[in-house]
Design a protein around this motif. Structure first.
Motif, PDB file in Angstrom:
ATOM      1  N   TYR A   9     -68.815 -67.335  42.621  1.00 49.75           N
ATOM      2  CA  TYR A   9     -69.577 -67.518  43.860  1.00 49.75           C
ATOM      3  C   TYR A   9     -68.665 -67.423  45.082  1.00 49.75           C
ATOM      4  O   TYR A   9     -69.068 -66.874  46.117  1.00 49.75           O
ATOM      5  CB  TYR A   9     -70.315 -68.858  43.871  1.00 49.75           C
ATOM      6  N   GLN A  10     -67.455 -67.953  44.969  1.00 48.53           N
ATOM      7  CA  GLN A  10     -66.530 -67.874  46.105  1.00 48.53           C
ATOM      8  C   GLN A  10     -66.287 -66.427  46.500  1.00 48.53           C
ATOM      9  O   GLN A  10     -66.288 -66.080  47.692  1.00 48.53           O
ATOM     10  CB  GLN A  10     -65.209 -68.562  45.765  1.00 48.53           C
ATOM     11  N   ARG A  11     -66.104 -65.562  45.500  1.00 49.28           N
ATOM     12  CA  ARG A  11     -65.900 -64.139  45.788  1.00 49.28           C
ATOM     13  C   ARG A  11     -67.145 -63.520  46.419  1.00 49.28           C
ATOM     14  O   ARG A  11     -67.053 -62.732  47.372  1.00 49.28           O
ATOM     15  CB  ARG A  11     -65.522 -63.397  44.506  1.00 49.28           C
ATOM     16  N   THR A  42     -79.908 -68.107  64.202  1.00 54.06           N
ATOM     17  CA  THR A  42     -78.679 -68.214  63.423  1.00 54.06           C
ATOM     18  C   THR A  42     -78.941 -67.787  61.980  1.00 54.06           C
ATOM     19  O   THR A  42     -80.072 -67.834  61.496  1.00 54.06           O
ATOM     20  CB  THR A  42     -78.128 -69.655  63.419  1.00 54.06           C
ATOM     21  N   ALA A  43     -77.883 -67.380  61.309  1.00 58.81           N
ATOM     22  CA  ALA A  43     -77.958 -67.077  59.880  1.00 58.81           C
ATOM     23  C   ALA A  43     -76.637 -67.494  59.253  1.00 58.81           C
ATOM     24  O   ALA A  43     -75.587 -67.462  59.905  1.00 58.81           O
ATOM     25  CB  ALA A  43     -78.231 -65.599  59.631  1.00 58.81           C
ATOM     26  N   ARG A  44     -76.693 -67.905  57.997  1.00 59.19           N
ATOM     27  CA  ARG A  44     -75.492 -68.363  57.321  1.00 59.19           C
ATOM     28  C   ARG A  44     -75.620 -68.106  55.820  1.00 59.19           C
ATOM     29  O   ARG A  44     -76.713 -68.009  55.276  1.00 59.19           O
ATOM     30  CB  ARG A  44     -75.253 -69.850  57.574  1.00 59.19           C
ATOM     31  N   ALA A  45     -74.479 -68.003  55.171  1.00 59.05           N
ATOM     32  CA  ALA A  45     -74.440 -67.943  53.712  1.00 59.05           C
ATOM     33  C   ALA A  45     -74.343 -69.371  53.186  1.00 59.05           C
ATOM     34  O   ALA A  45     -73.687 -70.226  53.793  1.00 59.05           O
ATOM     35  CB  ALA A  45     -73.235 -67.128  53.254  1.00 59.05           C
ATOM     36  N   LYS A  46     -75.014 -69.642  52.079  1.00 59.64           N
ATOM     37  CA  LYS A  46     -74.945 -70.986  51.494  1.00 59.64           C
ATOM     38  C   LYS A  46     -73.511 -71.278  51.101  1.00 59.64           C
ATOM     39  O   LYS A  46     -72.858 -70.476  50.415  1.00 59.64           O
ATOM     40  CB  LYS A  46     -75.870 -71.079  50.274  1.00 59.64           C
ATOM     41  N   SER A  47     -72.996 -72.419  51.525  1.00 56.42           N
ATOM     42  CA  SER A  47     -71.613 -72.771  51.246  1.00 56.42           C
ATOM     43  C   SER A  47     -71.398 -72.947  49.748  1.00 56.42           C
ATOM     44  O   SER A  47     -72.329 -73.285  49.002  1.00 56.42           O
ATOM     45  CB  SER A  47     -71.238 -74.067  51.973  1.00 56.42           C
ATOM     46  N   PRO A  48     -70.173 -72.706  49.270  1.00 54.70           N
ATOM     47  CA  PRO A  48     -69.897 -72.887  47.839  1.00 54.70           C
ATOM     48  C   PRO A  48     -70.261 -74.275  47.324  1.00 54.70           C
ATOM     49  O   PRO A  48     -70.806 -74.407  46.229  1.00 54.70           O
ATOM     50  CB  PRO A  48     -68.401 -72.608  47.742  1.00 54.70           C
ATOM     51  N   ASP A  49     -69.975 -75.317  48.110  1.00 57.65           N
ATOM     52  CA  ASP A  49     -70.302 -76.684  47.662  1.00 57.65           C
ATOM     53  C   ASP A  49     -71.799 -76.858  47.470  1.00 57.65           C
ATOM     54  O   ASP A  49     -72.246 -77.424  46.468  1.00 57.65           O
ATOM     55  CB  ASP A  49     -69.781 -77.704  48.674  1.00 57.65           C
ATOM     56  N   LEU A  52     -73.069 -74.845  44.377  1.00 52.96           N
ATOM     57  CA  LEU A  52     -72.762 -75.460  43.092  1.00 52.96           C
ATOM     58  C   LEU A  52     -73.611 -76.705  42.856  1.00 52.96           C
ATOM     59  O   LEU A  52     -74.047 -76.968  41.730  1.00 52.96           O
ATOM     60  CB  LEU A  52     -71.273 -75.799  43.026  1.00 52.96           C
ATOM     61  N   THR A  53     -73.864 -77.468  43.914  1.00 53.57           N
ATOM     62  CA  THR A  53     -74.735 -78.643  43.775  1.00 53.57           C
ATOM     63  C   THR A  53     -76.129 -78.225  43.327  1.00 53.57           C
ATOM     64  O   THR A  53     -76.723 -78.836  42.428  1.00 53.57           O
ATOM     65  CB  THR A  53     -74.821 -79.410  45.104  1.00 53.57           C
ATOM     66  N   LYS A  54     -76.647 -77.168  43.929  1.00 42.99           N
ATOM     67  CA  LYS A  54     -77.976 -76.692  43.573  1.00 42.99           C
ATOM     68  C   LYS A  54     -77.976 -76.063  42.185  1.00 42.99           C
ATOM     69  O   LYS A  54     -78.917 -76.267  41.398  1.00 42.99           O
ATOM     70  CB  LYS A  54     -78.477 -75.684  44.611  1.00 42.99           C
ATOM     71  N   ALA A  55     -76.951 -75.314  41.865  1.00 47.23           N
ATOM     72  CA  ALA A  55     -76.887 -74.633  40.570  1.00 47.23           C
ATOM     73  C   ALA A  55     -76.776 -75.615  39.418  1.00 47.23           C
ATOM     74  O   ALA A  55     -77.167 -75.302  38.285  1.00 47.23           O
ATOM     75  CB  ALA A  55     -75.702 -73.665  40.556  1.00 47.23           C
ATOM     76  N   ARG A  56     -76.255 -76.810  39.691  1.00 51.69           N
ATOM     77  CA  ARG A  56     -76.077 -77.813  38.635  1.00 51.69           C
ATOM     78  C   ARG A  56     -77.300 -78.720  38.452  1.00 51.69           C
ATOM     79  O   ARG A  56     -77.290 -79.589  37.586  1.00 51.69           O
ATOM     80  CB  ARG A  56     -74.848 -78.669  38.946  1.00 51.69           C
ATOM     81  N   LYS A  57     -78.323 -78.528  39.254  1.00 55.47           N
ATOM     82  CA  LYS A  57     -79.499 -79.394  39.141  1.00 55.47           C
ATOM     83  C   LYS A  57     -80.171 -79.208  37.782  1.00 55.47           C
ATOM     84  O   LYS A  57     -80.291 -78.098  37.273  1.00 55.47           O
ATOM     85  CB  LYS A  57     -80.494 -79.089  40.255  1.00 55.47           C
ATOM     86  N   ALA A  58     -80.642 -80.326  37.245  1.00 55.96           N
ATOM     87  CA  ALA A  58     -81.317 -80.298  35.952  1.00 55.96           C
ATOM     88  C   ALA A  58     -82.829 -80.278  36.138  1.00 55.96           C
ATOM     89  O   ALA A  58     -83.357 -80.763  37.144  1.00 55.96           O
ATOM     90  CB  ALA A  58     -80.919 -81.520  35.127  1.00 55.96           C
ATOM     91  N   ASP A  59     -83.519 -79.688  35.162  1.00 50.52           N
ATOM     92  CA  ASP A  59     -84.978 -79.720  35.186  1.00 50.52           C
ATOM     93  C   ASP A  59     -85.476 -80.971  34.460  1.00 50.52           C
ATOM     94  O   ASP A  59     -84.673 -81.815  34.029  1.00 50.52           O
ATOM     95  CB  ASP A  59     -85.571 -78.455  34.553  1.00 50.52           C
ATOM     96  N   ALA A  60     -86.781 -81.123  34.305  1.00 46.41           N
ATOM     97  CA  ALA A  60     -87.353 -82.324  33.695  1.00 46.41           C
ATOM     98  C   ALA A  60     -86.906 -82.510  32.257  1.00 46.41           C
ATOM     99  O   ALA A  60     -86.845 -83.637  31.750  1.00 46.41           O
ATOM    100  CB  ALA A  60     -88.884 -82.261  33.762  1.00 46.41           C
ATOM    101  N   GLY A  61     -86.593 -81.424  31.580  1.00 42.67           N
ATOM    102  CA  GLY A  61     -86.174 -81.503  30.187  1.00 42.67           C
ATOM    103  C   GLY A  61     -84.689 -81.701  29.989  1.00 42.67           C
ATOM    104  O   GLY A  61     -84.212 -81.765  28.853  1.00 42.67           O
ATOM    105  N   GLY A  62     -83.942 -81.778  31.089  1.00 43.76           N
ATOM    106  CA  GLY A  62     -82.506 -81.979  30.989  1.00 43.76           C
ATOM    107  C   GLY A  62     -81.691 -80.700  30.997  1.00 43.76           C
ATOM    108  O   GLY A  62     -80.461 -80.750  31.014  1.00 43.76           O
ATOM    109  N   GLY A  63     -82.366 -79.555  30.961  1.00 45.06           N
ATOM    110  CA  GLY A  63     -81.654 -78.285  31.050  1.00 45.06           C
ATOM    111  C   GLY A  63     -81.400 -77.903  32.492  1.00 45.06           C
ATOM    112  O   GLY A  63     -81.782 -78.626  33.423  1.00 45.06           O
ATOM    113  N   LEU A  64     -80.772 -76.769  32.684  1.00 52.83           N
ATOM    114  CA  LEU A  64     -80.501 -76.306  34.043  1.00 52.83           C
ATOM    115  C   LEU A  64     -81.773 -75.781  34.689  1.00 52.83           C
ATOM    116  O   LEU A  64     -82.524 -75.011  34.074  1.00 52.83           O
ATOM    117  CB  LEU A  64     -79.446 -75.197  34.038  1.00 52.83           C
ATOM    118  N   ASP A  75     -82.056 -68.754  48.460  1.00 50.52           N
ATOM    119  CA  ASP A  75     -81.544 -68.993  49.813  1.00 50.52           C
ATOM    120  C   ASP A  75     -80.019 -68.912  49.863  1.00 50.52           C
ATOM    121  O   ASP A  75     -79.370 -69.669  50.575  1.00 50.52           O
ATOM    122  CB  ASP A  75     -82.031 -70.346  50.347  1.00 50.52           C
ATOM    123  N   LEU A  76     -79.453 -67.967  49.101  1.00 51.85           N
ATOM    124  CA  LEU A  76     -78.016 -67.736  49.206  1.00 51.85           C
ATOM    125  C   LEU A  76     -77.653 -67.323  50.626  1.00 51.85           C
ATOM    126  O   LEU A  76     -76.558 -67.599  51.108  1.00 51.85           O
ATOM    127  CB  LEU A  76     -77.567 -66.659  48.213  1.00 51.85           C
TER     128      LEU A  76
END
Length: 204
Positions: A9-11, A42-49, A52-64, A75-76
């Motif tokens: 994602y950083q790249r 204004t426009a911006r790219a979603k910051s790496p932090d 990663l916070t959003k990408a690590r969110k779990a669903d109701a079943g505990g999966g990603l 909304d990248l």
């Protein structure tokens, strides 16, 4: 979680998303040239932090929730147009729809008319070709971007609320949440007062 995701994602953030956001801002400003009551674009790219916070969110079943985050997180790249008065939101929306293709549209309001909180008009838009920089391959560019339309008071409240509501280590108390809701009610009231004044004074 894929251990290579932060580096990937950083790249992407540096080589694709940030230059795309910069060009998208220029494109949106061009479309809104001459429009009245525009405070900022204004426009911006979603910051790496935040990614990663959003990408690590779990669903109701505990999966990603987002097993394919580069595809599923829409909304990248995000853009925001802040206008003076509530009626300017619909006027600005109509202008932008001449040039942009909305995929989703949502008016975000509190769940109950007895509650106050976040207000805003949100869209998932197809990224226009003229917002893809020459140095970015079209296949690498995001397919969509998020667009938010807000009044000055909606914008000011959401920025302050995000800062106060998400930074504390401990959860906000009931009294603190009520204080935030009270400030939202004040912002909502100010928007309505100014809308009435604009109507009565025929400000254009």
């Amino acid at each position: 979680m894929n251990d290579t995701l932060p580096g990937e994602y950083q790249r992407l953030y540096e080589s694709v998303l940030s230059p795309t956001a910069a060009l998208l801002e220029t494109v949106l400003k061009g479309h809104l040239t001459g429009a009245v009551h525009i405070d900022r674009v204004t426009a911006r790219a979603k910051s790496p932090d935040r990614f990663l916070t959003k990408a690590r969110k779990a669903d109701a079943g505990g999966g990603l929730r987002y097993p394919e985050p580069f595809v599923q997180i829409q909304d990248l790249v995000g853009a925001r147009v802040v206008v003076f008065y509530p009626n300017d939101i619909s006027a600005t929306e109509e202008i932008l729809k001449r040039y942009l293709n909305p995929i989703e549209a949502q008016t975000v309001v509190p769940d109950s008319e007895w509650e106050f909180g976040y207000f805003g008009r949100h869209f998932i838009m197809a990224l226009p070709k003229d917002a893809i920089p020459r140095e970015v391959h079209a296949d690498d560019a995001p397919t969509f971007f998020e667009l938010q339309l807000k009044t000055l008071f909606q914008h000011a409240w959401s920025e302050a609320e995000h800062d106060l509501g998400y930074k504390p280590v401990e959860e906000l108390s009931t009294e603190q949440k009520r204080l935030l809701a009270f400030t939202s009610a004040q912002a909502w009231g100010a928007d309505n007062v100014f809308e009435r004044l604009v109507s009565e004074l025929v400000i254009k």
